[in-house]
Design an enzyme around this catalytic site. Structure first.
Site, short mmCIF file in Angstrom:
data_model
loop_
_atom_site.label_atom_id
_atom_site.label_comp_id
_atom_site.label_asym_id
_atom_site.label_seq_id
_atom_site.Cartn_x
_atom_site.Cartn_y
_atom_site.Cartn_z
N CYS A 143 -10.41 16.52 -57.68
CA CYS A 143 -10.52 16.34 -56.11
C CYS A 143 -10.52 17.77 -55.51
O CYS A 143 -11.17 18.03 -54.47
CB CYS A 143 -9.37 15.51 -55.74
SG CYS A 143 -7.68 16.15 -56.02
N CYS A 144 -9.89 18.77 -56.04
CA CYS A 144 -10.02 19.95 -55.41
C CYS A 144 -10.99 20.92 -55.18
O CYS A 144 -11.36 21.22 -54.30
CB CYS A 144 -8.62 20.78 -56.02
SG CYS A 144 -6.92 19.71 -55.88
N GLU B 109 2.99 13.38 -55.93
CA GLU B 109 2.11 14.38 -55.37
C GLU B 109 2.59 14.77 -53.81
O GLU B 109 1.86 14.64 -53.10
CB GLU B 109 0.77 14.34 -55.52
CG GLU B 109 0.19 14.14 -56.85
CD GLU B 109 -1.16 14.19 -57.07
OE1 GLU B 109 -1.83 13.20 -56.30
OE2 GLU B 109 -1.73 14.77 -57.98
N ASP C 24 -6.64 1.05 -46.69
CA ASP C 24 -6.67 1.59 -48.07
C ASP C 24 -5.50 2.33 -48.46
O ASP C 24 -4.61 2.91 -47.65
CB ASP C 24 -7.92 2.84 -48.17
CG ASP C 24 -8.20 2.93 -49.51
OD1 ASP C 24 -9.17 2.21 -49.91
OD2 ASP C 24 -7.95 3.75 -50.11
N GLY C 25 -5.03 2.35 -49.63
CA GLY C 25 -3.88 3.22 -50.21
C GLY C 25 -3.97 4.50 -49.82
O GLY C 25 -2.99 5.36 -49.73
N HIS C 26 -5.33 5.05 -50.19
CA HIS C 26 -5.41 6.39 -49.73
C HIS C 26 -6.38 6.45 -48.59
O HIS C 26 -7.61 6.44 -48.56
CB HIS C 26 -6.03 7.27 -50.95
CG HIS C 26 -6.10 8.58 -50.98
ND1 HIS C 26 -6.36 9.51 -49.74
CD2 HIS C 26 -5.93 9.52 -51.86
CE1 HIS C 26 -6.19 10.56 -50.28
NE2 HIS C 26 -5.79 10.67 -51.51
#
Lengths: 655, 655
Positions: free
Chosen positions: A417-418, A321, A189-191
């Site tokens: 996400c945070c 980021e 996965d890219g992430h």
């Protein structure tokens, strides 16, 4: 389910519960405000927040509703992170109403699963024929990873296996698509995220194939020919984000520029990096792979030794980021994303399992008490995504180079996400306080808690009490089932100039007993034996490495684990007019009225007297300087009194 | 052509020639290296530079060649700026070879003109049906403006009117398209330039319609309904740059957010802003429009009083190459484009025509000797587009927030606006030294020169001699055709702490004779009378306004008009380890071997002793500090000794 229970026992060799005023308040905030608020946000019922559409996507994918997919391609993961936090929360305290809501969400998630086990609302609704064609951008494995984490947490809290079975089917489906065998995709996965999730699934179920699949993803990453590059070429260099062609792609953004065992520097997107390092450390511990362990240590050393803010923030630029390079830690154009610090805590936790070295816990504490804690407002409903060390509010609105920095916490984000990451960390805080190596219990964090474990074959209960981070006295009461010899280790924080430890009234010599930052106390323990640790909880100055250009000539104030900052609310503007005298003593007092109560630090310094400036923009005549009392508050409390200037690093001057 | 000659006489009431070692060298560099080099670049014959394709576009548009348009939509303007510089250069010194090359270029440009007078290669070749449909992005009037400026300069130098006639036809065509009359477009260019060019065309030809057209563009700008916004809506919100839809448009980028007479703050793209202010000041002088004059003064005050770097750079962010807000002048993420400082000089020059106030000349001098001069390498072939005040070379390559900042000058750019702008400014420097108001000659710049003018009916020749900026003694010899009373005014620079003026051996009292920054000497002058001005040319400290947060606690070194900087080549790295003692005296010496010779300034300070640092990234222990001699060189010479750290603002410390 016997297999599962056995493995759970093996993996989780201790069970801890937080009993702490300071953290208890935050955990209750998560339970009473954050989780219900996030639930409403997922259903688009928070008027002041941007619509999430996350639950609506599942309803559409499950055929219960018609409509379009909305939100980011990784919108599913918000639901997963919420469920994971609910799992931890139910583990702390059962709550039938919350459990019923979670069960209904799980039913919906399971209903969105496809017959072959595939689960992802974006590709189910919007691009059904395009599964696994854009791993770089589209987060399919990432979302699966978050649901696996949720499934494990929910099972461990409730014993209910519906989500677990759903995610095992998805993991088995993934295993049928990816792997070293002929005909399977050689991708990843890219992430990163699935890698650490599969380790959790392996630990719970004992299924070797999940461990192997995690290792495959880690081992495959960065191999040549580069999978992400090939995939990018194959789809005509089109990026998901704009739908247009891109001129270049840089696999270092995804930490796929080199095989992971050859990596030595933290590069690229910071959250991806630390999620990957977490899985690497997990695998190094489970497989005893020393090359992988060495890579973890190198990456740790680079990241925390050359690329970490004093607040435990990582990521120096909002563009990607990402990390930039050694000693490049600008305070005002900073990124220091909340999720990245949370990932850093995950990584630190795994390193502590790999080897008991207090430097990992030091960083964990730093990130937790500063960058992460500061990201959440005292109301639990507003968050910082970016955690700056210097803020000039007007620059955030009027200089586009700082548009990503906010001077006040925002509601639930479009890319949310945070907030759920904070929720799942705080509700699982009990997992970060202790580790066991051999027959020794290591105390990593000073958080009031009770822990039960087995040391050298003896069941042992330890209760920890303190008024940390405000006071430096920590008491541990050790209660073995029967008198037995084992070790209790206490971290001596790197911020403390000294420490005193007394066992049963007797003072220990730290010179002899400190190993890798822990005072290891090995003896025969009897029920009720007490350890008293006294840490010098006093405000002190911290300096940065001379190569760290942004902080040259400046000092930060720290007290215990808390980094302090100046705010305009206490010190006026511009904050850059202020310098701290290099040898001025600090005074400290606990201020009840300050945002739930906190120790405020004051010191003497000087301030440029703006009224005395006689020039225009530039002048030969210097403005006079006046004496000033400088007031600092804990960094984690900044931005709770309206929008104003803030800074952590303060110029030092001679008196 | 009689009409033209008369007006030229009226407008140009003085004629000056530079006779100066310091500037003579740069002007020769432009003539001998820059103009020939740029000529080759326009024809894509410079191997190390990105192809311009500018001449090829004209060849295609003229039907002499087939092919596609390449380059930016404003690529034509590079040819125009080159021709303008050639005009000024030929005015200084006829050069038959160069003139022949320019004539051939002019023939080609004229051949590309369309039957109706329209001239623009982009729209002729690439989008023939789309003329005047995207004024916001496409620079049609801007390119026309540059060719008009070139035509005026070339005519004035050579008397040749081919380009002038071509551009009059284009101006007439524009006049048939734009204007207040029914059926005409109520628009204006996204990038101001035509406005000031039309004033030059009016001054040369005396044709009122050009003045009226310029006024129309200025008056129309920012009126509601907003033309640029309507145009954007009309073309489906598509931007030329990406060919895709944009969500929003901000007319303040183009200074079209308010009618110009209501504007008080410098906003948006800095080059566009100063080009517009230049035309506004021109029109205010010509039309005696006090509202326009007041707006010029307000905008000047805001820009130079709150938004200008000490180097005369303007534009605090690369995003939109724009102003941000008051006192926001970051040194390292700076823009400070070369062209913007050149435009600031244009504006200052026009303000000096509007009213004799030395503050305009002070800024002109500041921008000229620092930001503009520093943009060109000593070889004339490499340029800075962005002119930072603090550089860490590794950050320029490894932190994307600073990718726009370069630590070494680059070859001819893809967007090559700056090099030809430098060339046309340096070759027309003679136009910036003096202005005449009434019967007084104002000396704005101390540049060795000869000037002929008429003061109170008497023909006067004045010759100025100095070794400025290295020495502060300036001598003016005044030679009237016959003894007559008139005024000679000398600027007392704002940087000078004192000044001494002697006329015929007699010392003047400055207290009595200084008006708005000029010492005005009114008397009966005889041939050979001499004025001697002595300025204290010594290195001194400059401080920034306390609101200018980026420079708080820091000082800059200035000597005469030259701002100084520290470079790693002299001071080691990191430069941020260095502080200057607040009361240390400076020593100065002229160093022949330094890049053509320059005064080097040294002072005492301290340096953090990096070898004495015992911590990791952060530590309670401060690194020791050692005494250090600090060496500063003129800012305009930075970056000529390889890539290295540089900074202008230096922290001050007590000894």
């Amino acid at each position: 389910m016997n297999k599962i229970s056995e493995n759970q026992q093996t993996a989780g060799n201790l069970s801890a519960a937080v009993r702490d005023d300071f953290w208890g308040r935050y955990i209750r905030l998560v339970q009473e405000v954050v989780i219900p608020y996030q639930y409403e946000a997922l259903y688009d019922r928070v008027p002041e927040a941007e619509p999430s559409h996350a639950m609506a996507n599942f309803e559409i994918a499950a055929g219960r509703k018609t409509g379009e997919f909305h939100g980011f391609v990784f919108q599913d993961s918000d639901v997963a992170k919420w469920l994971e936090a609910v799992g931890y929360s139910l583990h702390l305290k059962r709550d039938p109403g919350l459990e019923a809501r979670a069960d209904a969400v799980i039913d919906l998630v399971a209903a969105a699963q496809q017959p072959d086990g595939y689960l992802n609302t974006y590709f189910t609704i919007k691009e059904p024929g395009k599964r696994w064609t854009n791993l770089q951008d589209c987060h399919e494995l990432y979302c699966a990873g978050h649901f696996i984490e949720a499934a494990v947490a929910y099972y461990e809290a409730t014993g209910k296996d519906k989500l677990l079975n759903t995610m095992r089917r998805m993991a088995d489906h993934i295993d049928s698509i990816f792997g070293p065998e002929e005909g399977k995709l050689k991708g990843y996965d890219g992430h990163q995220e699935i890698e650490l999730a599969l380790v959790k699934l392996y630990r719970l179920t004992g299924e070797e194939k999940y461990l192997k699949l995690s290792s495959f993803f880690i081992d495959q990453r960065g191999q040549e020919p580069n999978f992400l590059r090939q995939e990018w070429e194959a789809r005509g260099r089109v990026t998901h984000w704009s739908g247009t062609q891109t001129n270049s792609m840089d696999p270092s953004y995804n930490q796929a520029h080199l095989p992971v065992r050859e990596q030595s520097e933290a590069v690229g997107h910071a959250v991806r990096a630390v999620y990957m390092y977490t899985a690497m450390a997990d695998l190094a511990a489970l497989t005893k792979d020393s090359a992988l362990r060495d890579a973890c240590v190198r990456l740790w050393d680079n990241m925390t030794g050359k690329q970490m803010y004093i607040t435990g923030g990582i990521g120096s630029t909002h563009q990607g980021e990402a990390f930039t390079f050694d000693y490049d830690l600008p305070n005002d154009t900073v990124y220091a994303e909340t999720c990245a610090s949370i990932g850093l805590i995950f990584f630190a936790r795994r390193m502590l399992e790999l080897e008991p070295d207090a430097r990992y816990a030091d960083v964990m504490e730093r990130a937790l008490y500063n960058n992460v804690l500061g990201s959440m407002a005292q109301d639990g409903k507003h968050y910082f995504y970016v955690n700056p060390l210097e803020v000039w509010p007007q620059a955030c609105t009027c200089n586009p180079d700082k548009h990503h920095v906010k001077s006040e916490r925002q509601g639930w984000f479009g890319c949310a996400c945070c907030p759920p990451n904070v929720a799942r960390l705080l509700t699982s805080m009990n997992q970060y306080i202790y580790t066991v190596h051999g027959d020794t219990l290591y105390t990593n964090l000073y958080i009031g808690s009770e822990v039960n474990t087995t040391l050298g074959g003896t069941a042992v209960a330890v209760s920890q009490q303190s008024n940390y981070p405000w006071e430096g006295t920590v008491t541990l009461q050790v209660n073995p089932g029967e008198a037995a010899e084992f070790g209790i280790a206490l971290r001596i924080p790197s911020w403390s100039s000294s420490a005193e430890i007394r066992v049963g009234g007797e003072t220990l010599s730290l010179d002899e007993s400190v190993q890798q930052g822990y005072c290891v106390i090995r003896r025969v323990w009897n029920a009720g034996d007490t350890i008293e640790l006294k840490l010098p909880m006093e405000a002190h100055r911290v300096y940065a490495h001379p190569e760290l250009r942004a902080d040259a000539g400046k000092t930060a104030i720290q007290r215990g684990p808390l980094v302090y900052c100046l705010e305009a609310a206490d010190n006026g503007t511009p904050l850059n007019s202020i310098a701290l005298h290099e040898s001025a003593p600090f005074t400290e007092h606990f201020e009840d009225s300050l945002l739930g109560g906190a120790v405020v630090v004051k010191g003497q310094g000087s301030r440029i007297e703006q009224a005395g400036w006689s020039g225009g923009l530039y002048s030969r005549a210097k403005a006079p300087v006046e004496a000033a009392t400088i007031t600092a508050i804990p960094y984690y409390l900044w931005g709770n009194r309206g929008s104003g200037e803030m800074k952590v690093w303060i110029p030092e001057s001679k008196a």
